[in-house]
Design a protein around this motif. Structure first.
Motif, PDB file in Angstrom:
ATOM      1  N   GLY A 118       0.800  -1.227   0.000  1.00 16.16           N
ATOM      2  CA  GLY A 118       0.000   0.000   0.000  1.00 16.16           C
ATOM      3  C   GLY A 118       0.827   1.270   0.000  1.00 16.16           C
ATOM      4  N   ALA A 119       1.958   1.280  -0.730  1.00 13.72           N
ATOM      5  CA  ALA A 119       2.826   2.464  -0.789  1.00 13.72           C
ATOM      6  C   ALA A 119       2.820   3.039  -2.204  1.00 13.72           C
ATOM      7  CB  ALA A 119       4.247   2.109  -0.374  1.00 13.72           C
ATOM      8  N   THR A 120       2.730   4.360  -2.301  1.00 13.31           N
ATOM      9  CA  THR A 120       2.839   5.027  -3.610  1.00 13.31           C
ATOM     10  C   THR A 120       4.200   5.690  -3.792  1.00 13.31           C
ATOM     11  OG1 THR A 120       1.892   7.078  -2.736  1.00 13.31           O
ATOM     12  CG2 THR A 120       0.366   5.459  -3.667  1.00 13.31           C
ATOM     13  N   ALA A 121       4.889   5.991  -2.695  1.00 20.10           N
ATOM     14  CA  ALA A 121       6.239   6.562  -2.736  1.00 20.10           C
ATOM     15  C   ALA A 121       6.855   6.356  -1.365  1.00 20.10           C
ATOM     16  CB  ALA A 121       6.198   8.048  -3.092  1.00 20.10           C
ATOM     17  N   PHE A 122       8.202   6.407  -1.294  1.00 19.75           N
ATOM     18  CA  PHE A 122       8.833   6.233   0.008  1.00 19.75           C
ATOM     19  C   PHE A 122      10.181   6.951   0.037  1.00 19.75           C
ATOM     20  CE2 PHE A 122      10.797   2.885  -2.427  1.00 19.75           C
ATOM     21  CZ  PHE A 122      12.054   2.684  -1.869  1.00 19.75           C
ATOM     22  N   ALA A 123      10.693   7.142   1.251  1.00 21.44           N
ATOM     23  CA  ALA A 123      11.988   7.784   1.454  1.00 21.44           C
ATOM     24  C   ALA A 123      12.657   7.153   2.657  1.00 21.44           C
ATOM     25  CB  ALA A 123      11.817   9.287   1.669  1.00 21.44           C
ATOM     26  N   LEU A 124      13.996   7.052   2.609  1.00 21.34           N
ATOM     27  CA  LEU A 124      14.765   6.548   3.743  1.00 21.34           C
ATOM     28  C   LEU A 124      15.145   7.704   4.656  1.00 21.34           C
ATOM     29  CD1 LEU A 124      17.213   3.977   2.085  1.00 21.34           C
ATOM     30  CD2 LEU A 124      14.892   3.622   2.929  1.00 21.34           C
ATOM     31  N   ASN A 125      15.122   7.436   5.952  1.00 27.26           N
ATOM     32  CA  ASN A 125      15.522   8.442   6.934  1.00 27.26           C
ATOM     33  C   ASN A 125      17.031   8.331   7.144  1.00 27.26           C
ATOM     34  OD1 ASN A 125      15.820  10.247   9.007  1.00 27.26           O
ATOM     35  ND2 ASN A 125      14.161   9.403  10.267  1.00 27.26           N
ATOM     36  N   GLU A 126      17.773   9.306   6.588  1.00 29.52           N
ATOM     37  CA  GLU A 126      19.230   9.280   6.703  1.00 29.52           C
ATOM     38  C   GLU A 126      19.706   9.869   8.023  1.00 29.52           C
ATOM     39  OE1 GLU A 126      21.240  10.679   3.185  1.00 29.52           O
ATOM     40  OE2 GLU A 126      19.501  10.171   1.936  1.00 29.52           O
ATOM     41  N   ASN A 127      18.780  10.322   8.835  1.00 27.32           N
ATOM     42  CA  ASN A 127      19.097  10.789  10.187  1.00 27.32           C
ATOM     43  C   ASN A 127      18.161  10.054  11.153  1.00 27.32           C
ATOM     44  OD1 ASN A 127      20.039  12.261  12.377  1.00 27.32           O
ATOM     45  ND2 ASN A 127      18.677  14.007  11.974  1.00 27.32           N
ATOM     46  N   PRO A 128      18.349   8.721  11.289  1.00 30.94           N
ATOM     47  CA  PRO A 128      17.362   7.906  12.014  1.00 30.94           C
ATOM     48  C   PRO A 128      17.309   8.258  13.500  1.00 30.94           C
ATOM     49  CG  PRO A 128      19.324   6.622  11.534  1.00 30.94           C
ATOM     50  CD  PRO A 128      19.488   7.924  10.806  1.00 30.94           C
ATOM     51  N   VAL A 129      16.150   7.973  14.078  1.00 32.13           N
ATOM     52  CA  VAL A 129      15.938   8.285  15.499  1.00 32.13           C
ATOM     53  C   VAL A 129      15.799   7.021  16.346  1.00 32.13           C
ATOM     54  CG1 VAL A 129      14.867  10.496  14.995  1.00 32.13           C
ATOM     55  CG2 VAL A 129      13.435   8.455  15.121  1.00 32.13           C
ATOM     56  N   SER A 130      15.743   5.855  15.709  1.00 30.79           N
ATOM     57  CA  SER A 130      15.517   4.623  16.481  1.00 30.79           C
ATOM     58  C   SER A 130      16.746   4.207  17.273  1.00 30.79           C
ATOM     59  CB  SER A 130      15.102   3.487  15.544  1.00 30.79           C
ATOM     60  OG  SER A 130      16.191   3.131  14.702  1.00 30.79           O
ATOM     61  N   GLY A 131      17.934   4.505  16.767  1.00 29.65           N
ATOM     62  CA  GLY A 131      19.154   4.107  17.460  1.00 29.65           C
ATOM     63  C   GLY A 131      19.532   2.661  17.251  1.00 29.65           C
ATOM     64  N   ASP A 132      18.772   1.912  16.470  1.00 31.88           N
ATOM     65  CA  ASP A 132      19.056   0.496  16.216  1.00 31.88           C
ATOM     66  C   ASP A 132      19.899   0.390  14.947  1.00 31.88           C
ATOM     67  OD1 ASP A 132      19.130  -2.203  15.763  1.00 31.88           O
ATOM     68  OD2 ASP A 132      16.983  -2.526  16.108  1.00 31.88           O
ATOM     69  N   PRO A 133      21.154  -0.091  15.032  1.00 29.04           N
ATOM     70  CA  PRO A 133      22.001  -0.155  13.833  1.00 29.04           C
ATOM     71  C   PRO A 133      21.605  -1.257  12.868  1.00 29.04           C
ATOM     72  CG  PRO A 133      23.146  -1.125  15.698  1.00 29.04           C
ATOM     73  CD  PRO A 133      21.860  -0.571  16.229  1.00 29.04           C
ATOM     74  N   PHE A 134      20.693  -2.135  13.245  1.00 27.39           N
ATOM     75  CA  PHE A 134      20.333  -3.267  12.398  1.00 27.39           C
ATOM     76  C   PHE A 134      19.001  -3.052  11.683  1.00 27.39           C
ATOM     77  CE2 PHE A 134      22.968  -4.926  15.870  1.00 27.39           C
ATOM     78  CZ  PHE A 134      24.027  -5.427  15.130  1.00 27.39           C
ATOM     79  N   CYS A 135      18.590  -1.827  11.565  1.00 27.73           N
ATOM     80  CA  CYS A 135      17.370  -1.531  10.816  1.00 27.73           C
ATOM     81  C   CYS A 135      17.496  -0.155  10.176  1.00 27.73           C
ATOM     82  CB  CYS A 135      16.135  -1.590  11.718  1.00 27.73           C
ATOM     83  SG  CYS A 135      16.030  -0.238  12.911  1.00 27.73           S
ATOM     84  N   VAL A 136      16.648   0.104   9.200  1.00 25.71           N
ATOM     85  CA  VAL A 136      16.554   1.428   8.582  1.00 25.71           C
ATOM     86  C   VAL A 136      15.123   1.915   8.734  1.00 25.71           C
ATOM     87  CG1 VAL A 136      18.408   1.040   6.921  1.00 25.71           C
ATOM     88  CG2 VAL A 136      16.064   0.452   6.313  1.00 25.71           C
ATOM     89  N   GLU A 137      14.983   3.240   8.809  1.00 29.63           N
ATOM     90  CA  GLU A 137      13.658   3.833   8.941  1.00 29.63           C
ATOM     91  C   GLU A 137      13.166   4.252   7.562  1.00 29.63           C
ATOM     92  OE1 GLU A 137      13.697   6.943  11.828  1.00 29.63           O
ATOM     93  OE2 GLU A 137      14.871   5.774  13.263  1.00 29.63           O
ATOM     94  N   VAL A 138      11.964   3.839   7.251  1.00 29.70           N
ATOM     95  CA  VAL A 138      11.364   4.115   5.947  1.00 29.70           C
ATOM     96  C   VAL A 138      10.048   4.842   6.167  1.00 29.70           C
ATOM     97  CG1 VAL A 138      10.474   3.128   3.810  1.00 29.70           C
ATOM     98  CG2 VAL A 138      12.438   2.070   4.949  1.00 29.70           C
ATOM     99  N   CYS A 139       9.875   5.925   5.422  1.00 32.78           N
ATOM    100  CA  CYS A 139       8.630   6.694   5.484  1.00 32.78           C
ATOM    101  C   CYS A 139       7.926   6.540   4.147  1.00 32.78           C
ATOM    102  CB  CYS A 139       8.944   8.154   5.783  1.00 32.78           C
ATOM    103  SG  CYS A 139       7.505   9.213   5.818  1.00 32.78           S
ATOM    104  N   ILE A 140       6.664   6.118   4.156  1.00 35.17           N
ATOM    105  CA  ILE A 140       5.945   5.881   2.906  1.00 35.17           C
ATOM    106  C   ILE A 140       4.719   6.784   2.825  1.00 35.17           C
ATOM    107  CG2 ILE A 140       6.671   3.455   3.012  1.00 35.17           C
ATOM    108  CD1 ILE A 140       3.608   2.814   3.379  1.00 35.17           C
TER     109      ILE A 140
END
Length: 738
Positions: A118-140
């Motif tokens: 259910g995504a029409t576009a997305f972007a990666l968060n290059e300044n992540p806030v989760s602090g987990d090095p084994f994941c990436v944050e994606v905004c769709i």
């Protein structure tokens, strides 16, 4: 705009490597991570190429793309977006509203089949806030209306962490930390998805153009604003940089510091983030993709991929210095600080300052040169060595290598114009120092022996310092006049030189002097235009007509006054003061005008009473001219009647000539049967005919002399009488030959 070569366009992937013979297949998206180049196509394939960069001997770069593999994703839709998550060794692929996780090298989907639907576009968060090095944050941007979703993506699974509602349907998104920069249907906004606080930026019409939202640095975004502007915005909703002006039809943008690169359907344009000027334009038709990947800028059409290779900043700076564009070079050098190690930058920047100082010195900008020399810590011997024989013979100094400038000595630097250099000593000092330490009158006296320097110094006083002392203005105008009048029109092109001088005076803000020069050059229309429309000095315009018509014939005087009248009554919005000036001109100088022509020019609304003096004078002059003409005609008729009487009387008499008779003027015998008869007295003006003539015929008091060829009339009287006498030249009959 002066161009700067900042990038070269180099092909990377050709059409044959992607589509082969498939004509309908097109390139939809690209991604680059390290040496891996990924391409998504319209038939749902993903290609991986190994991109190798090589430098040829000339210094330019070339790219070789070697195809590693390609894989079909199992859909019938095009691949919309590709994003590499190198920390996870995953490639995120958006196709058919789903984001699929595939391995970066094998392009195999993860075994778990994890995907975001259910995504029409997305972007990666290059300044992540989760602090987990084994994941990436994606905004769709979700297919759900007016919804943004935030996911954490791991190697083999995905996890939704936030869903945010937006005021309007989002069309494009970029993310930095908790902040989303969104292009909505009618505006751009900054949205903090953690707190829900939104900040409006500026309007945007999605029906007119394609939105551009791009993160360019920590908490800063680049947006396609209204009016063809590239706008910068921070997460606080403010702009810390001036916008750049690009095309109204931009479809993509990227940043390669210190440049913003924009793409439309025809061109790639390069704009400086430091001074907001457009620096370079590259033709590039049908481009639709422009992205930057860790400093590498890639552009693509639907058929091929290209790389924009930046030229080294040091070379760009040296090219600017070679073009004498000192300010641009210094701006670029300062901006390069962030990309060059500190020690290397300091050495490079000092040398650039020294080079810039010598460029300013060569342009006689001594104050600017002094500051650049000081900032660049110039060895003063570099400057002293320009002055011949000033360094002591015992000095072992050698100039810097590579050289800081191209001049052998001061004479070459000034091109032999020592006067120009000398006057700069006085004009390039601070104004307060000029006022306190230098008396202009003393300097003028000192420069009298140097005419070119004197003109430049007077120009400095009149145009730069705007001194209103009449003596300086008059002195400068006289020098200009002398120079212009020496330029006589000839095959040497002196007319062009005259025009150059008058243009220089006009540009110096000396309108009265310019009008005088135009008058000397017989450019009356230009002179009167200055006096009437620029200075509005109508008495001076009349004085000009009197001055330039002095000693001229009446038609020339009339042309000049009619030109001034036409200037007053010309087309365009009429000012009351021009109408008053026209009336005064006509009433004061009625004799200088052709009344019939004037009446055709005058507005129909003017009353007769207004022009009473002019009309009275015009009628008086007309009557006087008519009566004078009548008198002249009567006198001419009377004179003609007398002439006819004399002619008839003379035709009734005869003169006998023989070779024994002598001419009364030269005392020679007649050799030809041609003679002239005259009356009214002898050659000495006594009125007595010569004796010899009286022996030939008894026509005392009528014949003065007989003259041999060429025929002449040597009698007295006015010009008309002389003309009549010259008509009495006859061929003598044979009997006169003797």
């Amino acid at each position: 705009m002066m161009s700067t070569k900042a990038f070269t366009l180099v092909p990377a992937v050709e059409r044959e490597q992607l589509m082969g013979d498939r004509e309908r297949v097109s390139l939809e998206c690209v991604e680059c991570c390290g040496r891996n180049l990924y391409v998504g196509t319209s038939d749902c394939f993903v290609y991986r190429f190994l991109l190798e960069e090589k430098t040829v001997p000339g210094g330019s770069a070339t790219f070789t793309a070697t195809k590693q593999l390609h894989r079909h994703l199992g859909f019938k839709k095009p691949v919309n977006e590709l994003r590499a998550a190198s920390a996870l060794h995953r490639l995120l692929v958006l196709c058919d509203s789903s984001i699929t996780l595939v391995h970066m090298l094998s392009l195999e989907p993860v075994p778990s089949g994890a995907r975001i639907k259910g995504a029409t576009a997305f972007a990666l968060n290059e300044n992540p806030v989760s602090g987990d090095p084994f994941c990436v944050e994606v905004c769709i941007i979700s297919v759900k209306r007016r919804t943004i979703q935030v996911f954490l993506v791991y190697e083999d699974r995905v996890q939704i962490v936030r869903e945010v509602s937006t005021p309007e349907q989002p069309l494009a998104v970029a993310v930095d930390g908790h902040f989303l920069c969104l292009a909505l249907t009618t505006q751009y906004i900054i949205l903090n998805y953690s707190t829900g606080v939104a900040q409006d930026l500026f309007p945007f019409c999605s029906e007119e153009k394609r939105p551009i939202v791009k993160r360019i640095g920590r908490q800063e975004f680049l947006l396609a604003g209204p009016g063809g502007l590239g706008m910068f915005a921070t997460v606080a909703g403010i702009s810390q940089r001036a916008p750049v002006r690009w095309s109204e039809n931009v479809v993509g943008a990227a940043v390669c510091f210190p440049y913003v690169i924009a793409l439309d359907s025809e061109f790639i344009t390069v704009h400086s983030m430091l001074d907001q000027q457009q620096k370079q334009t590259l033709p590039f038709k049908e481009g639709h993709i422009l992205q930057d990947f860790e400093g590498r800028v890639i552009v693509a059409t639907s058929k091929g991929v290209y790389v924009l290779v930046p030229l080294p900043l040091e070379k760009q700076i040296q090219d600017l210095l070679a073009s004498r564009r000192v300010e641009e070079a210094l701006i670029l050098a300062k901006g390069a600080r962030r990309n060059i190690p500190k020690e290397k930058f300091q050495v490079m920047y000092r040398r650039i300052l020294q080079q810039a100082g010598f460029i300013q010195f060569a342009q006689l900008q001594f104050l600017e040169a002094k500051e650049l020399f000081r900032s660049g810590q110039l060895d003063v011997r570099e400057l002293i060595s320009l002055y011949p024989f000033l360094l002591p013979t015992s000095s072992s100094f050698t100039r810097s290598h590579p050289p800081l400038h191209e001049f052998a000595d001061l004479n070459q630097l000034t091109q032999g114009d020592q006067e120009k250099v000398g006057v700069q000593v006085f004009t390039k000092r601070p104004v307060d120092e000029q006022q306190s330490r230098f008396n202009p009158d003393d300097i003028i006296s000192c420069l009298k022996k140097y005419p070119q320097a004197l003109v430049k110094y007077l120009e400095h006083l009149v145009t730069d310092r705007r001194l209103q002392k009449e003596e300086y203005h008059t002195h400068l105008a006289v020098l200009y006049l002398d120079e212009v009048l020496q330029q006589r029109p000839s095959a040497n092109g002196k007319d062009a030189e005259r025009s150059r001088l008058t243009d220089r005076i006009r540009g110096a803000g000396l309108p009265m002097e310019s009008a005088i020069l135009h008058g000397k050059l017989e450019r009356h229309e230009e002179a009167l235009h200055i006096l009437v429309h620029e200075l509005a000095d109508f008495p001076a315009a009349e004085d000009y007509c009197l001055w330039r018509s002095e000693g001229r014939d009446p038609p020339a005087r009339q042309r000049l006054f009619h030109l001034l009248l036409a200037m007053y009554l010309g087309p365009g919005p009429s000012a009351p003061e021009l109408a008053v000036a026209a009336v005064d001109l006509l009433n004061r100088h009625a004799a200088e005008f052709d009344a019939a022509r004037v009446l055709q020019l005058l507005p129909g609304t003017w009353s007769v009473q207004l022009l009473c003096p002019f009309l009275t004078g015009a009628v008086r002059d007309s009557v006087h001219a008519r009566r004078t003409t009548q008198v002249a005609v009567g006198l001419a008729k009377s004179e003609n009647l007398i002439y006819k009487y004399d002619k008839m009387k003379l035709k009734g008499s005869s003169v006998r000539l023989s070779d024994k008779k002598l001419c009364q003027m030269c005392q020679n015998p007649f050799c030809e049967p041609v003679f002239v008869r005259s009356w009214g007295g002898g050659p000495d003006g006594s009125g007595q005919p010569p004796a010899a003539l009286s022996e030939v015929e008894e026509h005392r008091g009528q014949w003065e002399r007989v003259v041999a060829s060429p025929p002449q009339v040597l009698g007295r009287g006015d010009a008309a009488a002389s003309a009549r006498r010259e008509e009495h030249v006859d061929k003598a009959p044979d009997r006169f030959r003797g």
